[in-house]
Design a protein around this motif. Structure first.
Motif, short mmCIF file in Angstrom:
data_model
loop_
_atom_site.label_atom_id
_atom_site.label_comp_id
_atom_site.label_asym_id
_atom_site.label_seq_id
_atom_site.Cartn_x
_atom_site.Cartn_y
_atom_site.Cartn_z
N UNK A 2 0.85 -1.19 0.25
CA UNK A 2 -0.24 0.03 -0.57
C UNK A 2 0.83 1.75 0.16
N UNK A 3 1.84 0.98 0.62
CA UNK A 3 2.75 2.41 0.57
C UNK A 3 3.14 2.19 -1.32
N UNK A 59 5.21 15.04 -6.04
CA UNK A 59 5.00 15.24 -4.56
C UNK A 59 3.36 14.74 -4.33
N UNK A 60 3.31 14.29 -3.15
CA UNK A 60 1.94 13.44 -3.35
C UNK A 60 2.39 12.84 -4.78
N UNK A 61 0.85 12.33 -5.03
CA UNK A 61 0.28 11.76 -5.83
C UNK A 61 0.82 12.93 -7.10
N UNK A 99 0.40 5.04 -8.50
CA UNK A 99 -0.80 4.14 -7.52
C UNK A 99 -0.23 2.85 -7.97
N UNK A 100 0.50 2.65 -6.58
CA UNK A 100 0.83 1.49 -5.79
C UNK A 100 3.06 1.95 -6.84
N UNK A 101 2.71 0.29 -7.40
CA UNK A 101 3.85 0.70 -8.41
C UNK A 101 4.24 0.69 -9.71
N UNK A 157 5.26 3.57 -16.67
CA UNK A 157 6.06 3.35 -15.88
C UNK A 157 5.82 2.85 -14.62
N UNK A 158 7.34 1.80 -14.57
CA UNK A 158 6.49 0.82 -13.49
C UNK A 158 8.35 0.58 -12.51
N UNK A 159 7.86 0.72 -10.93
CA UNK A 159 9.67 0.08 -10.66
C UNK A 159 9.19 -1.40 -10.72
#
Length: 152
Positions: free
Chosen positions: A5-6, A38-40, A69-71, A90-92
């Protein structure tokens, strides 16, 4: 390690080299993505150079805007060569970013070809100049509804 959730941290400088295996003597090209978070909200810019450095694209702060949103982050990227605006996801993935262009959301009106990578794995750039680049980006990169008179 992130807890469930982080949100993932997308802020930083992300890059990949593009080398021409048919002409290894040519200088490699590069694609670099500069992001603040910055935030979302995510704000940034990009730089692209083809192998051999025959074609370049350098964008301004704020030419990359998005949210996460998420990763995953969803970005609108202004293409300075074509005038189009591209939707990018993009995805972490542990320490890297997976970059994927979904497609144009605004057609371009310029005759130049698009040199933005369609798919790539971008690594975090930790070179010496990154700190200065990010400091400038944090000062200059804003969403349109948060720009001051001096930035317009």
């Amino acid at each position: 390690k992130r807890t469930t959730g982080e949100p993932a941290n997308f802020e930083g400088v992300w890059t990949t080299r593009q080398c021409d295996s048919r002409a290894p003597e040519r200088e490699c090209g590069i694609f670099t993505l500069y992001l603040t978070q910055d935030g979302e909200r995510i704000c940034g810019r990009h730089f692209a150079a083809t192998p051999g450095l025959g074609k370049l694209e350098e964008s301004d702060p704020g030419s990359v805007l998005g949210t996460h949103s998420g990763n995953k982050a969803f970005l609108f990227v202004a293409n300075s060569r074509t005038g189009s605006k591209e939707l990018v996801v993009v995805e972490r993935i542990p320490s890297d970013l997976k970059w994927h262009v979904v497609g144009p959301v605004v057609s371009g009106d310029q005759p130049w070809d698009n040199i933005i990578l369609q798919n790539a794995a971008l690594e975090r750039d930790t070179s010496e100049h990154v700190g200065t680049e990010m400091e400038h980006l944090r000062q200059d990169c804003r969403w349109p509804d948060t720009r001051t008179e001096e930035q317009m």
